[in-house]
Design a protein around this motif. Sequence first.
Motif, PDB file in Angstrom:
ATOM      1  N   SER A  27       0.829  -1.206   0.000  1.00 22.16           N
ATOM      2  CA  SER A  27       0.000   0.000   0.000  1.00 22.16           C
ATOM      3  C   SER A  27       0.862   1.254   0.000  1.00 22.16           C
ATOM      4  O   SER A  27       0.547   2.235  -0.664  1.00 22.16           O
ATOM      5  N   GLU A  28       1.949   1.204   0.740  1.00 22.35           N
ATOM      6  CA  GLU A  28       2.827   2.375   0.860  1.00 22.35           C
ATOM      7  C   GLU A  28       3.838   2.480  -0.280  1.00 22.35           C
ATOM      8  O   GLU A  28       4.150   3.569  -0.725  1.00 22.35           O
ATOM      9  N   LEU A  29       4.368   1.347  -0.731  1.00 25.23           N
ATOM     10  CA  LEU A  29       5.504   1.376  -1.660  1.00 25.23           C
ATOM     11  C   LEU A  29       5.287   0.616  -2.960  1.00 25.23           C
ATOM     12  O   LEU A  29       6.199   0.530  -3.770  1.00 25.23           O
ATOM     13  N   GLY A  30       4.105   0.081  -3.171  1.00 22.63           N
ATOM     14  CA  GLY A  30       3.849  -0.689  -4.387  1.00 22.63           C
ATOM     15  C   GLY A  30       4.061   0.112  -5.649  1.00 22.63           C
ATOM     16  O   GLY A  30       4.496  -0.424  -6.668  1.00 22.63           O
ATOM     17  N   TYR A  31       3.805   1.418  -5.590  1.00 20.96           N
ATOM     18  CA  TYR A  31       4.004   2.283  -6.756  1.00 20.96           C
ATOM     19  C   TYR A  31       5.466   2.295  -7.194  1.00 20.96           C
ATOM     20  O   TYR A  31       5.768   2.580  -8.347  1.00 20.96           O
ATOM     21  N   ALA A  32       6.375   2.000  -6.275  1.00 15.39           N
ATOM     22  CA  ALA A  32       7.809   2.120  -6.545  1.00 15.39           C
ATOM     23  C   ALA A  32       8.430   0.818  -7.018  1.00 15.39           C
ATOM     24  O   ALA A  32       9.646   0.700  -7.058  1.00 15.39           O
ATOM     25  N   GLY A  33       7.610  -0.141  -7.373  1.00 15.22           N
ATOM     26  CA  GLY A  33       8.143  -1.402  -7.878  1.00 15.22           C
ATOM     27  C   GLY A  33       8.564  -2.366  -6.794  1.00 15.22           C
ATOM     28  O   GLY A  33       9.361  -3.272  -7.036  1.00 15.22           O
ATOM     29  N   LYS A  62      13.259 -10.392  19.480  1.00 15.93           N
ATOM     30  CA  LYS A  62      12.336 -10.882  20.504  1.00 15.93           C
ATOM     31  C   LYS A  62      10.953 -10.220  20.426  1.00 15.93           C
ATOM     32  O   LYS A  62      10.261 -10.057  21.426  1.00 15.93           O
ATOM     33  N   ARG A  63      10.567  -9.814  19.204  1.00 18.06           N
ATOM     34  CA  ARG A  63       9.268  -9.201  18.965  1.00 18.06           C
ATOM     35  C   ARG A  63       8.976  -9.243  17.477  1.00 18.06           C
ATOM     36  O   ARG A  63       9.853  -9.542  16.668  1.00 18.06           O
ATOM     37  N   PHE A  64       7.743  -8.915  17.121  1.00 16.66           N
ATOM     38  CA  PHE A  64       7.379  -8.793  15.720  1.00 16.66           C
ATOM     39  C   PHE A  64       7.642  -7.369  15.253  1.00 16.66           C
ATOM     40  O   PHE A  64       7.584  -6.434  16.059  1.00 16.66           O
ATOM     41  N   PRO A  65       7.898  -7.196  13.962  1.00 14.41           N
ATOM     42  CA  PRO A  65       8.135  -5.840  13.461  1.00 14.41           C
ATOM     43  C   PRO A  65       6.834  -5.062  13.306  1.00 14.41           C
ATOM     44  O   PRO A  65       5.774  -5.638  13.076  1.00 14.41           O
ATOM     45  N   GLU A  66       6.927  -3.758  13.427  1.00 11.96           N
ATOM     46  CA  GLU A  66       5.832  -2.868  13.060  1.00 11.96           C
ATOM     47  C   GLU A  66       5.952  -2.604  11.561  1.00 11.96           C
ATOM     48  O   GLU A  66       7.074  -2.485  11.039  1.00 11.96           O
ATOM     49  N   SER A  67       4.829  -2.497  10.879  1.00 14.80           N
ATOM     50  CA  SER A  67       4.860  -2.231   9.433  1.00 14.80           C
ATOM     51  C   SER A  67       5.634  -0.960   9.137  1.00 14.80           C
ATOM     52  O   SER A  67       6.424  -0.909   8.189  1.00 14.80           O
ATOM     53  N   SER A  68       5.430   0.068   9.949  1.00 11.45           N
ATOM     54  CA  SER A  68       6.085   1.358   9.700  1.00 11.45           C
ATOM     55  C   SER A  68       7.605   1.250   9.769  1.00 11.45           C
ATOM     56  O   SER A  68       8.318   1.907   9.006  1.00 11.45           O
ATOM     57  N   GLU A  69       8.118   0.424  10.666  1.00 17.14           N
ATOM     58  CA  GLU A  69       9.575   0.305  10.744  1.00 17.14           C
ATOM     59  C   GLU A  69      10.140  -0.451   9.542  1.00 17.14           C
ATOM     60  O   GLU A  69      11.211  -0.108   9.043  1.00 17.14           O
ATOM     61  N   ILE A  70       9.412  -1.457   9.050  1.00 18.07           N
ATOM     62  CA  ILE A  70       9.874  -2.173   7.861  1.00 18.07           C
ATOM     63  C   ILE A  70       9.823  -1.247   6.647  1.00 18.07           C
ATOM     64  O   ILE A  70      10.761  -1.217   5.841  1.00 18.07           O
ATOM     65  N   ILE A  71       8.775  -0.460   6.526  1.00 19.25           N
ATOM     66  CA  ILE A  71       8.672   0.507   5.425  1.00 19.25           C
ATOM     67  C   ILE A  71       9.819   1.503   5.513  1.00 19.25           C
ATOM     68  O   ILE A  71      10.452   1.823   4.500  1.00 19.25           O
ATOM     69  N   GLY A  72      10.129   1.970   6.707  1.00 17.34           N
ATOM     70  CA  GLY A  72      11.266   2.881   6.888  1.00 17.34           C
ATOM     71  C   GLY A  72      12.586   2.249   6.509  1.00 17.34           C
ATOM     72  O   GLY A  72      13.438   2.883   5.882  1.00 17.34           O
ATOM     73  N   ILE A  73      12.768   0.983   6.871  1.00 14.95           N
ATOM     74  CA  ILE A  73      13.998   0.268   6.512  1.00 14.95           C
ATOM     75  C   ILE A  73      14.109   0.139   4.997  1.00 14.95           C
ATOM     76  O   ILE A  73      15.181   0.345   4.426  1.00 14.95           O
ATOM     77  N   ILE A  74      12.999  -0.196   4.344  1.00 13.21           N
ATOM     78  CA  ILE A  74      13.013  -0.328   2.883  1.00 13.21           C
ATOM     79  C   ILE A  74      13.385   1.004   2.251  1.00 13.21           C
ATOM     80  O   ILE A  74      14.249   1.075   1.374  1.00 13.21           O
ATOM     81  N   LYS A  75      12.766   2.077   2.704  1.00 14.45           N
ATOM     82  CA  LYS A  75      13.058   3.409   2.164  1.00 14.45           C
ATOM     83  C   LYS A  75      14.514   3.798   2.373  1.00 14.45           C
ATOM     84  O   LYS A  75      15.136   4.412   1.524  1.00 14.45           O
ATOM     85  N   ALA A  76      15.073   3.453   3.540  1.00 15.48           N
ATOM     86  CA  ALA A  76      16.455   3.798   3.846  1.00 15.48           C
ATOM     87  C   ALA A  76      17.455   2.910   3.121  1.00 15.48           C
ATOM     88  O   ALA A  76      18.600   3.311   2.914  1.00 15.48           O
ATOM     89  N   THR A  77      17.040   1.715   2.750  1.00 10.97           N
ATOM     90  CA  THR A  77      17.953   0.735   2.175  1.00 10.97           C
ATOM     91  C   THR A  77      18.105   0.865   0.668  1.00 10.97           C
ATOM     92  O   THR A  77      19.172   0.616   0.130  1.00 10.97           O
ATOM     93  N   VAL A  78      17.034   1.241   0.003  1.00  8.05           N
ATOM     94  CA  VAL A  78      17.047   1.229  -1.457  1.00  8.05           C
ATOM     95  C   VAL A  78      16.565   2.557  -2.022  1.00  8.05           C
ATOM     96  O   VAL A  78      15.942   3.352  -1.338  1.00  8.05           O
ATOM     97  N   THR A  79      16.897   2.769  -3.282  1.00  7.24           N
ATOM     98  CA  THR A  79      16.401   3.927  -4.007  1.00  7.24           C
ATOM     99  C   THR A  79      15.110   3.529  -4.677  1.00  7.24           C
ATOM    100  O   THR A  79      15.074   2.600  -5.484  1.00  7.24           O
ATOM    101  N   LEU A  80      14.029   4.229  -4.330  1.00  7.37           N
ATOM    102  CA  LEU A  80      12.722   3.908  -4.877  1.00  7.37           C
ATOM    103  C   LEU A  80      12.355   4.865  -6.000  1.00  7.37           C
ATOM    104  O   LEU A  80      12.693   6.054  -5.948  1.00  7.37           O
ATOM    105  N   ALA A  81      11.674   4.344  -6.989  1.00 10.74           N
ATOM    106  CA  ALA A  81      11.198   5.180  -8.088  1.00 10.74           C
ATOM    107  C   ALA A  81      10.095   6.094  -7.556  1.00 10.74           C
ATOM    108  O   ALA A  81       9.290   5.702  -6.742  1.00 10.74           O
ATOM    109  N   LYS A  82      10.073   7.314  -8.016  1.00  4.79           N
ATOM    110  CA  LYS A  82       9.034   8.259  -7.633  1.00  4.79           C
ATOM    111  C   LYS A  82       7.824   8.078  -8.539  1.00  4.79           C
ATOM    112  O   LYS A  82       7.966   7.803  -9.720  1.00  4.79           O
ATOM    113  N   PRO A  83       6.604   8.228  -7.982  1.00  3.23           N
ATOM    114  CA  PRO A  83       5.417   8.103  -8.828  1.00  3.23           C
ATOM    115  C   PRO A  83       5.345   9.250  -9.826  1.00  3.23           C
ATOM    116  O   PRO A  83       5.775  10.355  -9.530  1.00  3.23           O
ATOM    117  N   THR A  84       4.794   8.953 -10.992  1.00  4.36           N
ATOM    118  CA  THR A  84       4.674  10.005 -12.011  1.00  4.36           C
ATOM    119  C   THR A  84       3.244  10.435 -12.176  1.00  4.36           C
ATOM    120  O   THR A  84       2.331   9.781 -11.836  1.00  4.36           O
TER     121      THR A  84
END
Length: 84
Positions: A27-33, A62-84
């Motif tokens: 939902s958050e990053l699908g636009y970016a491939g 020792k816990r499950f991840p929050e969706s927001s932290e995984i989304i943040g990690i993805i954003k910080a780890t890779v270069t995402l395409a911007k929506p047009t």
Amino acid sequence: MVSVRVVYCRPCGYLDRAIKLARDVLSELGYAGVMVTLVPGSNGVFDVYVDDKLVFSRHEEKRFPESSEIIGIIKATVTLAKPT
């Protein structure tokens, strides 16, 4: 394209958590491939990989991840395409 893989413990009933995480990421990053793959596992596993690099492990944290932290990690780890 960014590949996210969620390995979850099927016998433990973690499928719903994995589906929710995948839905939130797409939902958050699908636009970016971003592509999310769910992989059933066992032994209490809930690991998240971005482009084959482990970025979150339930065992280590020792816990499950929050969706927001995984989304943040993805954003910080890779270069995402911007929506047009």
